[in-house]
Motif scaffolding. Structure first.
Motif, short mmCIF file in Angstrom:
data_model
loop_
_atom_site.label_atom_id
_atom_site.label_comp_id
_atom_site.label_asym_id
_atom_site.label_seq_id
_atom_site.Cartn_x
_atom_site.Cartn_y
_atom_site.Cartn_z
N LEU A 83 2.61 -3.28 -1.22
CA LEU A 83 2.70 -1.89 -1.91
C LEU A 83 3.97 -2.08 -2.87
CD1 LEU A 83 2.81 0.70 0.96
CD2 LEU A 83 1.15 0.67 -0.93
N ALA A 84 4.93 -3.20 -2.73
CA ALA A 84 5.89 -3.47 -3.55
C ALA A 84 5.43 -4.10 -4.92
CB ALA A 84 6.99 -4.54 -2.94
N GLU A 85 4.23 -4.48 -5.02
CA GLU A 85 3.64 -4.81 -6.15
C GLU A 85 2.73 -4.01 -6.68
OE1 GLU A 85 3.13 -9.59 -4.60
OE2 GLU A 85 1.29 -8.35 -4.86
N THR A 86 2.55 -2.59 -6.11
CA THR A 86 1.73 -1.65 -6.82
C THR A 86 2.44 -0.31 -6.81
OG1 THR A 86 0.52 -1.29 -4.78
CG2 THR A 86 -0.56 -2.85 -6.25
N THR A 87 2.32 0.35 -5.77
CA THR A 87 3.03 1.78 -5.55
C THR A 87 4.47 1.80 -5.84
OG1 THR A 87 0.91 2.60 -4.58
CG2 THR A 87 2.89 4.10 -4.36
N GLY A 88 5.16 0.86 -5.07
CA GLY A 88 6.43 0.75 -4.99
C GLY A 88 7.15 0.38 -6.33
N GLU A 89 6.38 -0.54 -6.99
CA GLU A 89 6.79 -0.85 -8.42
C GLU A 89 6.88 0.19 -9.25
OE1 GLU A 89 5.65 -4.87 -9.37
OE2 GLU A 89 6.82 -5.94 -8.30
N LEU A 90 5.65 0.97 -9.22
CA LEU A 90 5.45 2.03 -10.34
C LEU A 90 6.72 3.15 -9.94
CD1 LEU A 90 3.72 3.48 -12.43
CD2 LEU A 90 2.44 4.17 -10.52
N VAL A 91 6.90 3.21 -8.77
CA VAL A 91 8.03 4.35 -8.35
C VAL A 91 9.09 3.84 -8.67
CG1 VAL A 91 9.38 5.39 -6.44
CG2 VAL A 91 6.68 5.47 -6.39
N HIS A 92 9.40 2.40 -8.96
CA HIS A 92 10.73 2.14 -9.39
C HIS A 92 10.96 2.10 -10.78
CE1 HIS A 92 11.25 -0.11 -5.06
NE2 HIS A 92 11.87 1.03 -5.20
N ARG A 93 9.66 1.85 -11.61
CA ARG A 93 9.68 1.84 -12.99
C ARG A 93 9.98 3.31 -13.50
NH1 ARG A 93 5.23 -1.87 -12.38
NH2 ARG A 93 3.89 -0.30 -13.07
N ALA A 94 9.25 4.20 -12.79
CA ALA A 94 9.57 5.37 -13.13
C ALA A 94 11.01 5.93 -13.16
CB ALA A 94 8.75 6.60 -12.45
N ARG A 122 12.98 8.70 -5.39
CA ARG A 122 13.96 7.84 -4.39
C ARG A 122 13.66 8.49 -2.83
NH1 ARG A 122 19.43 7.77 -8.25
NH2 ARG A 122 18.96 5.73 -9.38
N PHE A 123 13.53 9.74 -2.92
CA PHE A 123 12.87 10.53 -1.67
C PHE A 123 11.75 9.76 -0.93
CE2 PHE A 123 10.61 13.61 0.49
CZ PHE A 123 11.35 13.85 1.53
N ILE A 124 10.94 9.50 -1.72
CA ILE A 124 9.70 8.84 -1.31
C ILE A 124 9.99 7.51 -0.96
CG2 ILE A 124 7.40 8.13 -2.21
CD1 ILE A 124 7.16 10.22 -4.00
N ASP A 125 10.76 6.86 -1.54
CA ASP A 125 11.06 5.66 -1.25
C ASP A 125 11.82 5.37 0.03
OD1 ASP A 125 11.83 2.72 -1.09
OD2 ASP A 125 12.49 2.70 -3.41
N SER A 126 12.92 6.16 -0.08
CA SER A 126 13.98 6.06 1.15
C SER A 126 13.39 6.62 2.51
CB SER A 126 15.36 7.04 0.65
OG SER A 126 15.16 8.38 0.74
N THR A 127 12.46 7.49 2.46
CA THR A 127 11.82 8.05 3.63
C THR A 127 10.76 7.04 3.97
OG1 THR A 127 10.57 9.58 2.52
CG2 THR A 127 12.64 10.30 3.35
N GLY A 128 10.38 6.12 3.36
CA GLY A 128 9.35 5.19 3.81
C GLY A 128 7.87 5.86 3.47
N GLN A 129 7.76 6.50 2.56
CA GLN A 129 6.37 7.26 2.45
C GLN A 129 5.66 6.57 1.30
OE1 GLN A 129 6.23 11.43 2.82
NE2 GLN A 129 8.40 11.47 2.57
N PHE A 130 5.80 5.24 0.88
CA PHE A 130 4.87 4.64 0.12
C PHE A 130 3.33 4.65 0.45
CE2 PHE A 130 8.48 1.94 -1.88
CZ PHE A 130 8.57 2.70 -2.90
N ASP A 131 3.08 4.40 1.55
CA ASP A 131 1.41 4.43 2.02
C ASP A 131 1.15 5.74 1.64
OD1 ASP A 131 1.78 1.95 3.06
OD2 ASP A 131 2.30 2.23 5.06
N ASP A 132 1.74 6.90 2.37
CA ASP A 132 1.06 8.14 2.11
C ASP A 132 1.07 8.49 0.51
OD1 ASP A 132 -0.05 10.17 3.30
OD2 ASP A 132 1.63 11.40 3.37
#
Length: 281
Positions: A83-94, A122-132
Motif C-alpha cells: 500500500l505504501a507503493e500505491t494508495t499510501g504514496e498517492l495520499v502522501h503526494r496529494a 492525514r485522517f485516513i493515514d493516521s487512523t490506519g484506513q489505507f486498506d479501506d
C-alpha cells in the motif's frame, strides 16, 4: 457550518485546481483528494473526522494561519509495503500538493478549506484506513453500486441496530429489505433516523446513460435468476440479466454479503435531462 458542509465546501478547492489540460499525475492527485473527502462521508465518519480536527487544533491553535510547511504533521499509521507503493504514496503526494499550494489561495477561508483536504488525507493515514480507502477507490473505478455499511431484512432490525449503536455512522447508507436508506444522526440531540435514499435509482440512471445495458444471462423467472445469483461463490459486483424480457441489475456487495436483483425500471422518472433547449426566436 456543520462538518458535512465543511467537507462539501472543500470539494470546491479541488475544483479550483482541476484543469482540462492537466497532467495525468495531477488528475490522480486531485482525484485522490476529492475521493478522500467523499470517503469520510460515505463511511459514516464525519463526526470522527470533526473530533480529529478539533484535537489537531487544540495541539496547534495557530495551524490554520501558519504558512505551508510550518505545520508538523501528527504521527501516522505505518502502511503495509504494497500500500505504501500505491494508495499510501498517492495520499502522501496529494497531501504534499495541497501543502505547497495552500499559500497560493487568495482568501483565508479558501486556505482553511485546503487545510480540510490535508486533514482528510492525514485522517485516513493516521487512523490506519489505507486498506479501506483502497477498496473505496476500486469501487469508484469499477463503478460499483453505492457503498453500504450494513444490511437488514426488516426495518425493525435496522431501527434496533441504530438505537443501540454507540456512535451511528452519520451519512452512511444501509440496506433495509434491499432498499437504500441513509443513517441520519445528530449527536447533540441524539436524534437517530433512517430516511429512504434514492442513491440506487440515480445509480441505475447513470449506468443506463453511460452505455446501453447488455444482459450476460437470461432467465424465465425471478426465482431462476435468484437461484443463479445465490449459487455463485463469488458473483460479479454488478451484471445485467434478463428476467422475462426485462433488464435487471444483479448486485453483489461482499462487505455485507448482500445479493440482489434490481429492475432497471426503478430508474424511470429519475433521469436528468442534459440536453440544452434551443433559444426561442
Amino acid at each position: 457550518m456543520t462538518i458535512l458542509d465543511t467537507l462539501n465546501e472543500a470539494q470546491r478547492i479541488v475544483g479550483h485546481y482541476w484543469k482540462e489540460d492537466q497532467s495525468p499525475e495531477q488528475a490522480r492527485i486531485l482525484g485522490c483528494a476529492r475521493d478522500a473527502l467523499s470517503f469520510i462521508s460515505s463511511t459514516g465518519q464525519p463526526y470522527r473526522f470533526e473530533d480529529y480536527r478539533k484535537r489537531l487544533q487544540a495541539e496547534n491553535p495557530s495551524r490554520e494561519s501558519s504558512p505551508s510547511g510550518t505545520y508538523q504533521a501528527p504521527d501516522v499509521h505505518e502502511p503495509s509495503r504494497d500500500l505504501a507503493e500505491t494508495t499510501g504514496e498517492l495520499v502522501h503526494r496529494a497531501e504534499g500538493f495541497f501543502e505547497r499550494s495552500r499559500d497560493e489561495l487568495r482568501s483565508a477561508p479558501e486556505r482553511a478549506l485546503a487545510l480540510v483536504i490535508i486533514d482528510a488525507l492525514r485522517f485516513i493515514d493516521s487512523t490506519g484506513q489505507f486498506d479501506d480507502f483502497k477498496r473505496y477507490l476500486q469501487e469508484l473505478d469499477s463503478n460499483e453500486p453505492p457503498r453500504v455499511v450494513a444490511s437488514f431484512d426488516t426495518r425493525e432490525q435496522a431501527e434496533a441496530w441504530l438505537k443501540n449503536h454507540p456512535s451511528p455512522p452519520h451519512c452512511a447508507s444501509i440496506l433495509i429489505a434491499g432498499r437504500y436508506h441513509t443513517v441520519a444522526y445528530d449527536r447533540e440531540t441524539n436524534g437517530r433516523y433512517l430516511p429512504p435514499s434514492r442513491d440506487l435509482e440515480y445509480y441505475l440512471v447513470s449506468l443506463k446513460q453511460d452505455s446501453p445495458p447488455t444482459a450476460t444471462a437470461s432467465f424465465d423467472t425471478r426465482q431462476d435468476a435468484e437461484a443463479w445469483l445465490n449459487a455463485q461463490s463469488a458473483p460479479p459486483r454488478r451484471a445485467w440479466v434478463l428476467i422475462s424480457g426485462e433488464l435487471y441489475l444483479a448486485v453483489y456487495q461482499p462487505n455485507v454479503n448482500h445479493r440482489a436483483l434490481y429492475p432497471l425500471s426503478m430508474a424511470d422518472g429519475f433521469e436528468i435531462n442534459t440536453e440544452v433547449e434551443p433559444e426561442s426566436a
